[in-house]
Write an enzyme that holds these catalytic residues in place. Structure first.
Site, PDB file in Angstrom:
ATOM      1  N   LYS A 116      29.552  23.385 -16.541  1.00 40.85           N
ATOM      2  CA  LYS A 116      28.777  22.531 -17.442  1.00 40.85           C
ATOM      3  C   LYS A 116      27.271  22.755 -17.341  1.00 40.85           C
ATOM      4  O   LYS A 116      26.552  22.548 -18.329  1.00 40.85           O
ATOM      5  CB  LYS A 116      29.132  21.063 -17.199  1.00 40.85           C
ATOM      6  N   GLY A 164      34.961  16.286 -19.562  1.00 39.47           N
ATOM      7  CA  GLY A 164      35.973  15.380 -20.075  1.00 39.47           C
ATOM      8  C   GLY A 164      36.035  14.079 -19.300  1.00 39.47           C
ATOM      9  O   GLY A 164      37.062  13.421 -19.275  1.00 39.47           O
ATOM     10  N   LYS A 201      19.728  11.629 -17.987  1.00 43.34           N
ATOM     11  CA  LYS A 201      19.465  10.267 -18.445  1.00 43.34           C
ATOM     12  C   LYS A 201      20.794   9.698 -18.933  1.00 43.34           C
ATOM     13  O   LYS A 201      21.534  10.368 -19.642  1.00 43.34           O
ATOM     14  CB  LYS A 201      18.446  10.318 -19.591  1.00 43.34           C
ATOM     15  N   HIS A 208      30.335   9.384 -29.904  1.00 44.70           N
ATOM     16  CA  HIS A 208      30.749  10.748 -29.569  1.00 44.70           C
ATOM     17  C   HIS A 208      31.042  11.478 -30.870  1.00 44.70           C
ATOM     18  O   HIS A 208      32.014  11.163 -31.562  1.00 44.70           O
ATOM     19  CB  HIS A 208      31.997  10.717 -28.674  1.00 44.70           C
ATOM     20  N   HIS A 235      38.406   7.970 -21.536  1.00 38.01           N
ATOM     21  CA  HIS A 235      38.349   9.368 -21.936  1.00 38.01           C
ATOM     22  C   HIS A 235      39.592   9.841 -22.684  1.00 38.01           C
ATOM     23  O   HIS A 235      39.783  11.034 -22.879  1.00 38.01           O
ATOM     24  CB  HIS A 235      38.034  10.278 -20.747  1.00 38.01           C
ATOM     25  N   GLU A 287      28.882  18.996 -23.999  1.00 43.80           N
ATOM     26  CA  GLU A 287      29.829  20.042 -23.582  1.00 43.80           C
ATOM     27  C   GLU A 287      30.264  20.830 -24.795  1.00 43.80           C
ATOM     28  O   GLU A 287      30.127  20.376 -25.926  1.00 43.80           O
ATOM     29  CB  GLU A 287      31.085  19.410 -22.945  1.00 43.80           C
ATOM     30  N   ASN A 289      33.868  22.702 -26.151  1.00 44.09           N
ATOM     31  CA  ASN A 289      35.287  22.955 -25.934  1.00 44.09           C
ATOM     32  C   ASN A 289      35.667  24.270 -26.597  1.00 44.09           C
ATOM     33  O   ASN A 289      35.419  24.466 -27.782  1.00 44.09           O
ATOM     34  CB  ASN A 289      36.132  21.818 -26.510  1.00 44.09           C
ATOM     35  N   ARG A 291      38.577  25.547 -27.305  1.00 42.33           N
ATOM     36  CA  ARG A 291      39.995  25.515 -27.677  1.00 42.33           C
ATOM     37  C   ARG A 291      40.181  24.856 -29.042  1.00 42.33           C
ATOM     38  O   ARG A 291      39.262  24.229 -29.574  1.00 42.33           O
ATOM     39  CB  ARG A 291      40.759  24.682 -26.649  1.00 42.33           C
ATOM     40  N   ARG A 337      46.255   8.618 -32.906  1.00 46.78           N
ATOM     41  CA  ARG A 337      47.118   9.221 -31.890  1.00 46.78           C
ATOM     42  C   ARG A 337      48.176   8.205 -31.495  1.00 46.78           C
ATOM     43  O   ARG A 337      47.842   7.081 -31.077  1.00 46.78           O
ATOM     44  CB  ARG A 337      46.319   9.598 -30.653  1.00 46.78           C
TER      45      ARG A 337
HETATM   46  C1  MV4 Z   1      27.354  10.974 -20.812  1.00 47.70           C
HETATM   47  C2  MV4 Z   1      27.360   9.617 -21.162  1.00 47.70           C
HETATM   48  C3  MV4 Z   1      26.153   8.941 -21.182  1.00 47.70           C
HETATM   49  N1  MV4 Z   1      25.022   9.588 -20.872  1.00 47.70           N
HETATM   50  N2  MV4 Z   1      26.186  11.577 -20.529  1.00 47.70           N
HETATM   51  C4  MV4 Z   1      32.071  11.555 -20.690  1.00 47.70           C
HETATM   52  C5  MV4 Z   1      32.880  12.764 -20.877  1.00 47.70           C
HETATM   53  C6  MV4 Z   1      31.975  13.911 -20.843  1.00 47.70           C
HETATM   54  N3  MV4 Z   1      32.294  14.780 -21.932  1.00 47.70           N
HETATM   55  C7  MV4 Z   1      30.608  13.352 -20.956  1.00 47.70           C
HETATM   56  N4  MV4 Z   1      30.741  11.934 -20.931  1.00 47.70           N
HETATM   57  C8  MV4 Z   1      29.660  11.130 -21.025  1.00 47.70           C
HETATM   58  N5  MV4 Z   1      28.462  11.700 -20.774  1.00 47.70           N
HETATM   59  C9  MV4 Z   1      25.061  10.878 -20.552  1.00 47.70           C
HETATM   60  N6  MV4 Z   1      23.918  11.480 -20.226  1.00 47.70           N
HETATM   61  C10 MV4 Z   1      28.592   9.007 -21.457  1.00 47.70           C
HETATM   62  C11 MV4 Z   1      29.745   9.771 -21.384  1.00 47.70           C
HETATM   63  C12 MV4 Z   1      30.958   9.084 -21.728  1.00 47.70           C
HETATM   64  C13 MV4 Z   1      31.695   9.442 -22.859  1.00 47.70           C
HETATM   65  C14 MV4 Z   1      31.322  10.468 -23.704  1.00 47.70           C
HETATM   66  C15 MV4 Z   1      32.070  10.812 -24.798  1.00 47.70           C
HETATM   67  C16 MV4 Z   1      33.203  10.083 -25.109  1.00 47.70           C
HETATM   68  C17 MV4 Z   1      33.596   9.058 -24.312  1.00 47.70           C
HETATM   69  C18 MV4 Z   1      32.857   8.714 -23.175  1.00 47.70           C
HETATM   70  C19 MV4 Z   1      33.269   7.656 -22.375  1.00 47.70           C
HETATM   71  C20 MV4 Z   1      32.532   7.336 -21.269  1.00 47.70           C
HETATM   72  C21 MV4 Z   1      31.393   8.056 -20.937  1.00 47.70           C
END
Ligand code: MV4
Length: 447
Positions: A116, A164, A201, A208, A235, A287, A289, A291, A337
Site C-alpha cells: 500500500k 481492505g 490523516k 467510498h 468492510h 488503494e 484493486n 481484479r 449483495r
Molecule cells: C481510511 C479511512 C479514513 N481515513 N483512511 C478501510 C479499508 C481500506 N481500504 C481503507 N479504509 C479506510 N481508510 C483514512 N485516512 C477510513 C477507512 C474505512 C473505510 C474505507 C472504505 C470503506 C469502508 C471503510 C470502513 C471503515 C474505514
C-alpha cells in the site's frame, strides 16, 4: 482468442465467467473442492476437475493443484475471479511461467498495488490526489509524531501489507500514538510478515467511491465511471450503486479523466479499480484493486459493457474496440449483495436451499449459482446472490429494486433480503444521504 479457459474460483463469479466464455465460444474448465461437486458452475462447465478438500487453502488456494489442472486440461488461460488467488502476485507470475495467460494485470502491477505504501507513491507520482500523510514508512515514534502533529489528530496508522480494512488503527490523541504504533507494527508483522506502517490523516465521515478502468496491451485506457460503495459494515459491502449520488457531472468527469491519465502513465492493463475516500468535495486515493470486483455488474448495467468479455479480449492481446467518447452512461444501477446470514446478527446461515424463485422482468439481473436443492457449504464466503437492478434514474431503480426484493424467494436459509427491504424503505438511503459509517449505525453493530 483463447480456446479453453480454466476458472480458478467458485460460486456466482465462476458462473459469471463461464457465461462470458460460453457466449464467446471458449470452452471452460471448472476446478472445485470436494464440497462443491454439486455446484452450478461445475455442472455447466465443459470439464470439471476436483482439486482438493473443502478448506480453501487445500483447494481454491492450492496453486500446484490449479496449475496441474490447467496443464492436464490443456487450458490456454486462467481467470482468477475475485478473492482467493486473484491478487496473489506470486500466483500470477507462476501462471505465466508455466505458459498460461493470466486473465488480469501483470504480476508486477499486482505486486506494486499489493504494497500500500508503493501503491500510494505510484498513484501520487501519476497525479492522483492521496490522503495527506507520511507517504512512506514511518520508522520510529519521532517520525510518527512529526507527521501527526503536522496533520493534527485523529490520524490513522496503516500496515503497508494490509488493505481492505486489515491492519489499521485510529489514534485520537498524541498520548495514544506510541502504543498504537507499536501494536500496529506487531500485528502487521504477525499477520503479514511485514511490520512496515504509514500514517494518514483520519477522515471521519467520508464516502467510498471507486473508479472502474479498463486498459489493453496497446496503451488504450478508458474509465467506466464510478461506483459508490459506502453502504458497508465491517468492510463488507452490502449495497453498491452507480453513479454515486454524491457527485455532480463535473466531479465525475474530472476524477474519470485524472484516473485515465494515471493508468495510462503506469502502463496498467486489464480491469482495475481505483478506490477513493470522498469528503467535503475532495477525492483522496486509498488503494487500487487489480481484479474484477464483486460489484462490477453495476458498471456493466450503466455502460452496457460485458467486463468479463473485455478482460478476456484484452488478455488475448486484442485492442479495445471503443474509445472514451464511445462510452455512453445510461441511467442508474444498484446491487444488493445477498448473503446466507442472519439479517440482524450477521451470523452465517449455510444449509439446504428449499424453494427458490429469482425475480426477473425489465431491468432486473440476478447473478447467482443457487438452485433449489443446492446445499450452501459452510466453508466459504456467505455471498449467495447479487440482485442488480437498472432504471432510467435512481428513483426508477429504487422502485424496481423494492419490487424485485419482494419477489425473491430463498427458502431454507436466513438471508440479507429482509435487511435490504428495510434499507430501501429508509429515507436517508432513498435520498442517497449516507457515508461509510451509516450502515453500522443503522444496524446497531458499531460496537
Ligand atoms: C481510511 C479511512 C479514513 N481515513 N483512511 C478501510 C479499508 C481500506 N481500504 C481503507 N479504509 C479506510 N481508510 C483514512 N485516512 C477510513 C477507512 C474505512 C473505510 C474505507 C472504505 C470503506 C469502508 C471503510 C470502513 C471503515 C474505514
Amino acid at each position: 482468442m483463447f480456446e479453453k479457459v480454466l476458472i480458478a474460483n467458485r460460486g456466482e463469479i465462476a458462473l459469471r465467467i463461464l457465461r462470458a466464455c460460453r457466449e464467446m465460444g471458449i470452452r471452460t474448465v471448472a476446478v472445485h473442492s470436494t464440497a462443491d461437486t454439486d455446484a452450478m458452475h461445475v455442472r455447466l462447465a465443459d470439464e470439471a476437475i476436483c482439486i482438493g478438500p473443502a478448506p480453501a487453502r487445500d483447494s481454491y488456494l492450492n496453486i500446484q493443484a490449479i496449475l496441474t489442472a490447467a496443464a492436464i486440461s490443456n487450458a490456454d488461460a486462467i481467470h482468477p475471479g475475485y478473492g482467493f488467488l486473484a491478487e496473489n502476485a506470486d500466483f500470477v507470475a507462476m501462471v505465466e511461467e508455466h505458459g498460461f495467460t493470466f486473465i488480469g494485470p501483470s504480476s508486477e502491477h499486482v505486486r506494486q498495488m499489493g504494497d500500500k505504501i508503493t501503491a500510494k507513491r505510484v498513484a501520487r507520482e501519476a497525479g492522483i490526489p492521496v490522503v495527506p500523510g507520511s507517504d512512506g514508512p514511518v520508522r520510529n515514534e519521532e517520525e510518527a509524531r512529526r507527521f501527526s502533529d503536522d496533520m493534527g489528530y485523529p490520524v490513522l496508522i496503516k500496515a503497508t501489507a494490509g488493505g481492505g480494512g486489515r491492519g489499521m488503527k485510529v489514534v485520537n490523541a498524541p498520548n495514544e500514538l506510541a502504543s498504537a504504533l507499536d501494536l500496529t507494527r506487531k500485528e502487521a508483522q504477525a499477520a503479514f510478515g511485514n511490520a512496515d506502517v504509514y500514517i494518514e490523516k483520519f477522515l471521519t465521515q467520508p464516502r467510498h467511491i471507486e473508479v472502474q478502468v479498463l486498459a489493453d496491451h496497446h496503451g488504450n485506457v478508458v474509465h467506466l465511471g464510478e461506483r459508490d460503495c459506502s453502504m458497508q459494515r465491517r468492510h463488507q459491502k452490502l449495497v453498491e450503486e452507480a453513479p454515486s449520488p454524491a457527485l455532480n457531472a463535473e466531479q465525475r468527469r474530472d476524477i474519470g479523466n485524472l484516473v485515465t491519465k494515471a493508468i495510462k502513465k503506469i502502463g496498467y492493463r486489464s480491469v482495475g479499480t481505483i478506490e477513493f475516500l470522498f469528503e467535503d468535495g475532495e477525492f483522496y486515493f486509498i488503494e487500487m484493486n487489480t481484479r474484477l470486483q464483486v460489484e462490477h455488474p453495476v458498471t456493466e448495467m450503466i455502460c452496457g459493457l460485458d467486463l468479463v468479455r473485455e478482460m478476456l479480449r484484452v488478455a488475448a492481446g486484442a485492442p479495445l474496440g471503443f474509445k472514451q467518447e464511445d462510452i455512453r452512461f445510461s441511467g442508474h444501477a444498484i446491487e444488493c449483495r445477498i448473503n446466507a446470514e442472519n439479517p440482524e446478527t450477521f451470523l452465517p446461515s449455510p444449509g439446504l436451499v428449499g424453494d427458490y424463485y429469482a425475480p426477473g422482468g425489465l431491468g432486473v439481473r440476478v447473478d447467482s449459482a443457487l438452485y433449489s436443492g443446492y446445499r450452501v457449504p459452510p466453508h466459504y464466503d456467505s455471498l449467495i446472490a447479487k440482485l442488480i437492478v437498472h432504471g432510467a434514474n435512481r428513483n426508477e431503480c429504487l422502485m424496481r429494486l423494492r419490487r424485485a426484493l419482494g419477489e425473491y424467494v430463498i427458502d431454507g436459509l436466513e438471508t440479507s433480503i429482509p435487511l435490504h427491504q428495510r434499507l430501501v424503505a429508509n429515507p436517508e438511503f432513498v435520498n442517497g444521504d449516507y457515508d461509510i459509517g451509516w450502515l453500522e449505525d443503522f444496524t446497531g453493530t458499531n460496537d
